[in-house]
Design an enzyme around this catalytic site. Structure first.
Site, short mmCIF file in Angstrom:
data_model
loop_
_atom_site.label_atom_id
_atom_site.label_comp_id
_atom_site.label_asym_id
_atom_site.label_seq_id
_atom_site.Cartn_x
_atom_site.Cartn_y
_atom_site.Cartn_z
N LYS A 277 0.84 -1.19 0.00
CA LYS A 277 0.00 0.00 0.00
C LYS A 277 0.87 1.25 0.00
O LYS A 277 1.94 1.24 0.60
CB LYS A 277 -0.85 0.06 1.28
CG LYS A 277 -2.01 -0.90 1.35
CD LYS A 277 -2.78 -0.70 2.65
CE LYS A 277 -3.91 -1.70 2.82
NZ LYS A 277 -4.96 -1.61 1.79
N ASP B 13 -7.26 -2.83 11.03
CA ASP B 13 -7.76 -3.85 10.11
C ASP B 13 -8.18 -5.14 10.84
O ASP B 13 -8.50 -6.14 10.20
CB ASP B 13 -6.70 -4.14 9.03
CG ASP B 13 -7.31 -4.55 7.70
OD1 ASP B 13 -8.51 -4.30 7.49
OD2 ASP B 13 -6.58 -5.15 6.88
N ASP C 231 -2.86 -7.68 -1.30
CA ASP C 231 -3.59 -6.72 -0.47
C ASP C 231 -5.06 -7.12 -0.31
O ASP C 231 -5.79 -6.54 0.50
CB ASP C 231 -3.46 -5.32 -1.07
CG ASP C 231 -3.82 -4.21 -0.08
OD1 ASP C 231 -3.95 -4.51 1.12
OD2 ASP C 231 -3.96 -3.06 -0.53
N ARG D 129 -10.19 -11.48 2.71
CA ARG D 129 -11.05 -12.57 2.24
C ARG D 129 -10.35 -13.92 2.37
O ARG D 129 -11.02 -14.95 2.52
CB ARG D 129 -11.47 -12.28 0.79
CG ARG D 129 -10.36 -12.24 -0.20
CD ARG D 129 -10.74 -11.51 -1.49
NE ARG D 129 -10.80 -10.07 -1.31
CZ ARG D 129 -11.17 -9.20 -2.25
NH1 ARG D 129 -11.52 -9.63 -3.46
NH2 ARG D 129 -11.18 -7.92 -2.01
N1 BES Z 1 -7.99 -3.56 4.76
C1 BES Z 1 -8.21 -3.20 3.41
C2 BES Z 1 -9.54 -2.45 3.20
C3 BES Z 1 -9.65 -1.11 3.84
C4 BES Z 1 -9.34 0.04 3.13
C5 BES Z 1 -10.15 -0.96 5.12
C6 BES Z 1 -9.48 1.29 3.70
C7 BES Z 1 -10.30 0.29 5.70
C8 BES Z 1 -9.96 1.42 5.00
C9 BES Z 1 -8.23 -4.44 2.54
O1 BES Z 1 -7.43 -5.49 2.97
C10 BES Z 1 -7.74 -4.06 1.19
O2 BES Z 1 -6.61 -3.69 1.09
N2 BES Z 1 -8.61 -4.16 0.19
C11 BES Z 1 -8.25 -3.82 -1.13
C12 BES Z 1 -8.78 -4.89 -2.05
C13 BES Z 1 -8.27 -4.79 -3.46
C14 BES Z 1 -6.79 -5.11 -3.50
C15 BES Z 1 -9.01 -5.77 -4.32
C16 BES Z 1 -8.86 -2.46 -1.44
O3 BES Z 1 -9.96 -2.19 -0.98
O4 BES Z 1 -8.19 -1.67 -2.11
ZN ZN Z 2 -7.03 -5.56 4.97
MN MN Z 3 -5.44 -5.33 2.27
#
Ligand code: BES
Ligand code: ZN
Ligand code: MN
Length: 502
Positions: free
Chosen positions: A272, A283, A342, A346
């Site tokens: 990230k 998280d 990332d 899931r």
């Molecule tokens: N933990 C994040 C989601 C998240 C983002 C929670 C902002 C709280 C605030 C999750 O693990 C993640 O990174 N999701 C990605 C998925 C993508 C790679 C398909 C996302 O939402 O960008």
């Molecule tokens: Zn996450």
């Molecule tokens: Mn993530």
């Protein structure tokens, strides 16, 4: 592997909450709060004013252009001799629970510096839900967590509610839910340096004192085939855990709650950017919510059987991290092509969901997860996305969201998007195929989870928006909000009482 650096054993550090008591008479106190309600363009005082020689509170309300709206507080300094230093005239709006929750929060913030606060409710018609909401607002807004060398002490030690009648049972239940919420906030607010997966599991065991809790370590996870949790956790020097906590208050149906417990989400090798990483100690907000809800259910002694599963791992990039393109085997044997490290939530959830399906014979499964950044883009920071395979379950959760003041909005599980999760080499891929140009990242994430629920009644709460807040607002305090604890507890309370009555 190098020895895991110790996160230390400092306990969570939130200040103990003020005591909350009911009384028939106003005790002497430095701060007295009186409710007001909207009347026309201004505010009307509800209930008996104190004897403040010569001070006309009604005229003061008019002078201050008070409207009686929830959250509004007009502070009146008192110079008359005696203990009373200030009167707070607090708007209550419609006096519905949602309004009174805000009233309570506003009062707690204005009375922080005083040792005690008396709230005279005799002019308000408070039933159980209203009293509970007011109490929640007062206590939740009093929460504070600090890692300063010398934390500023909150002065407010006790709150007395006068004229609410005999509602001790409702008050006790509200306090249980607030304590559980503080427990969830503490877990979220603890920095990830300390919050290793092992720390989270160990702290959960301590906080769930009296309940039956098992923790699977990395060796047990490997023996039993929890490939999703292991795959996500393998880049960290601090190995993953699965926490299984059980409460059995009777009844034949088995509710399984599943929480995402990523103690820090760097994204892994799909790293990230810095700004997106800032809040990622939160998280594990889903895991915190399900563990805390179990605490509340047990403290309330609800006649229901509930198991909470927390899938806990740290998502780090390193020489041992999983790579984009790796294929892992989830609990139960299905394989997943990991195209974006990332999209890790899931993967850990899929193991726990499959375990709930295959081993726990769950009658209903609800998972809670800070799953997708797309969710707050759609619904903002207050509202969670609700996905459900079962309309009756969705309706129950929507109802609980309404009563608890933790809003949800139902989202669709669009079947047609499922094919974007097809992989040529594995049973599934962990992100939708960008080639198909389908957006809806929260939906594809939910569809991925659904694959592991074995067709059982299941709901998924994507709490990426409301789990964390950058500022104090109403009953929420900056940092972890504990979102989900009130909602789940309200739902389980209803489920238990409805079934006990049936
Ligand atoms: N933990 C994040 C989601 C998240 C983002 C929670 C902002 C709280 C605030 C999750 O693990 C993640 O990174 N999701 C990605 C998925 C993508 C790679 C398909 C996302 O939402 O960008
Ligand atoms: Zn996450
Ligand atoms: Mn993530």
């Amino acid at each position: 592997m190098p020895p895991a650096p110790s996160g230390g054993s400092t306990p969570p550090l939130s200040t103990p909450l003020p005591a909350l008591v009911l009384a028939d008479q106003r005790p002497a106190a430095p701060v007295l709060a009186l409710p007001t309600a909207p009347e026309g363009e201004s505010a009307r005082l509800l209930g008996p004013p104190p004897d403040l020689a010569g001070v006309d509170l009604a005229a003061l309300l008019a002078r201050e252009s008070a409207k009686g709206k929830p959250g509004e507080v007009v502070a009146v300094p008192v110079t008359a001799p005696g203990e009373l230093e200030r009167v707070l005239l607090a708007g209550t709006g419609s006096a519905a629970p949602a309004d009174l929750r805000r009233t309570g929060a506003a009062l707690a913030r204005r009375a922080r510096e005083a040792a005690s606060l008396v709230v005279d409710l005799s002019g308000l018609d408070v039933d159980g839900p209203r009293l509970a909401a007011l109490a929640e607002g007062l206590l939740l807004a009093s929460y504070s967590f600090s890692r300063k060398a010398e934390p500023a002490a909150r002065a407010l030690q006790s709150i007395t509610l006068v004229g609410a009648g005999d509602r001790q049972a409702e008050l006790d239940a509200a306090v249980v839910v607030v304590r559980a919420t503080a427990f969830a906030r503490d877990l979220v607010n603890t920095p990830s340096l300390q919050k290793t997966p092992d720390w989270l599991a160990t702290t959960a065991v301590a906080l769930l004192d009296g309940l039956d809790v098992d923790v699977l370590d990395e060796r047990a996870l490997a023996d039993r085939g929890f490939g999703g949790i292991l795959g996500v956790g393998q880049g960290s020097s601090r190995p993953p855990r699965l926490v299984e906590a059980r409460y059995d208050g009777g009844g034949s149906r088995h509710v399984v709650l599943v929480g995402k417990g990523i103690t820090f989400d760097t994204g892994g090798l799909s790293l990230k950017p810095t700004a997106s990483m800032l809040e990622m100690k939160s998280d594990m907000g889903g895991a915190a919510a399900v563990l805390a809800a179990l605490r509340a259910v047990a403290d309330l002694g609800l006649p229901i059987r509930v198991t909470a599963l927390a899938a806990v791992a740290e998502n780090m990039p390193s020489g041992t991290a999983q790579r984009p393109g790796d294929v892992l085997t989830q609990y139960g044997g299905r394989t997943v092509e990991v195209l974006n490290t990332d999209a890790e939530g899931r993967l850990v959830l899929a193991d726990a969901l499959a375990y709930a399906d295959l081993d726990l014979d769950a009658d209903v499964i609800v998972d809670v997860a800070t799953l997708t950044g797309a969710m707050p883009i759609a619904l903002g920071k207050r509202c969670a996305g609700l996905f459900a395979s079962d309309d009756a379950l969705a309706a129950q959760l929507q109802e609980a969201a309404e009563t608890s003041g933790e809003p949800v909005w139902r989202m669709p599980l669009v079947d047609d998007y499922r094919r974007t999760l097809d992989s040529p080499v594995a049973d599934l891929r962990n992100i939708g195929q960008p080639k198909l140009k389908l957006m809806g990242g929260s939906i594809t994430a939910a569809l991925f989870l659904r694959e592991f629920t074995g067709g059982r009644p299941w709901a998924h709460l994507d709490i990426a928006g409301p789990a964390f807040t950058g500022s104090d607002e109403d009953e929420r305090t900056k940092g972890g909000t504990g979102y989900g604890v009130r909602l789940l507890t309200a739902w389980l309370t209803e489920l238990a009482t409805a079934r006990a009555a049936a």
